[in-house]
Design an enzyme around this catalytic site. Sequence first.
Site, mmCIF file in Angstrom:
data_model
loop_
_atom_site.group_PDB
_atom_site.id
_atom_site.type_symbol
_atom_site.label_atom_id
_atom_site.label_comp_id
_atom_site.label_asym_id
_atom_site.label_seq_id
_atom_site.Cartn_x
_atom_site.Cartn_y
_atom_site.Cartn_z
ATOM 1 N N CYS A 1 -0.416 3.450 -6.548
ATOM 2 C CA CYS A 1 -1.247 2.750 -5.789
ATOM 3 C C CYS A 1 -1.524 1.503 -6.217
ATOM 4 C CB CYS A 1 -2.645 3.780 -5.946
ATOM 5 S SG CYS A 1 -4.083 2.809 -4.880
ATOM 6 N N CYS B 1 0.862 -1.086 0.108
ATOM 7 C CA CYS B 1 -0.053 0.088 -0.063
ATOM 8 C C CYS B 1 0.721 1.150 0.019
ATOM 9 C CB CYS B 1 -0.979 -0.175 1.364
ATOM 10 S SG CYS B 1 -2.137 1.430 1.444
HETATM 11 N N1 DGL Z 1 -3.960 0.500 -2.607
HETATM 12 C C1 DGL Z 1 -3.424 1.397 -1.590
HETATM 13 C C2 DGL Z 1 -2.299 2.382 -2.120
HETATM 14 O O1 DGL Z 1 -1.396 1.721 -2.800
HETATM 15 C C3 DGL Z 1 -4.636 2.220 -1.044
HETATM 16 C C4 DGL Z 1 -5.752 2.838 -1.768
HETATM 17 C C5 DGL Z 1 -6.710 3.399 -0.944
HETATM 18 O O2 DGL Z 1 -7.358 2.541 -0.074
HETATM 19 O O3 DGL Z 1 -7.119 4.680 -1.081
HETATM 20 O O4 DGL Z 1 -2.424 3.483 -1.789
#
Ligand code: DGL
Length: 257
Positions: free
Chosen positions: A185, A71
């Site tokens: 993301c 994440c």
């Molecule tokens: N998948 C995550 C990232 O890489 C979080 C996305 C989210 O929940 O806003 O930032």
Amino acid sequence: MEYIGLLDSGVGGLSVLKRLYEIMPDKNYIFFGDTKNVPYGTKTSTEIFSYTKKILEFFLTKNVKNVVFACNTTSAVAYDELKKYFSSKLNIFPLIQTVAPSSIEGLKNNDTVAVFATRATINSHKYQQEINKINPKINVLELDCTGFVEIVENRRYRDKSSIDLIKSKLDIVKKYNAKRVILGCTHYPYLEPIFKNILEVEYFDPAISLASIVKEKIGNEANGNNIEFFVSKNPDEFIKSAEMFFDVEHAELVQLN
Ligand code: DGL
């Protein structure tokens, strides 16, 4: 049995698990998708810190030794604080900090690299800081892509509103003549086929280099091949949305308090 823990707000982190599993199938993995609190990207740093702290505490009860922040948002806004609490117990790989050098490999001075990321990641300027620490002459075009995560979590890939939103971001990439787009993301690799249909440019998925760095650091010694999935809400929806990246047979519902 020793585990590698991966965490994310939802199915995004599976794009990282997929890459790790491809190159290290003989390890045990625990994946936590915080589907109760998705999206993280529009939450405050304090909230994101608190969600992630609970997941790390959960990992400690599961014999996790190495943690991969699958994440970007957590890596951007909560890692620095979390490592103060956990670095004696867990070996943590934050995503952005780990992949920044490879994200600009092959780019030249004055080239522009675009970063697609959540609002919290963009507001932290973490990608820009990490990239400009390595080369201050790379222009970093940071684009808040709020809304992309919901497209993926809810599988709204074909909606006109989804395509319009994606196009509006790619128009900016084109306007600034960016050489590369960093998928900042972990949900965004699910959208890569759509991106590629709209704009031909180089897309960088950090998960690929993250996986090889993790392998290099922890070693490839076989210690099992168990994968367990945990979510904080709607396991069935998680399984459906995961499909594009991972075949999840069962995800266990856990409430972290
Ligand atoms: N998948 C995550 C990232 O890489 C979080 C996305 C989210 O929940 O806003 O930032």
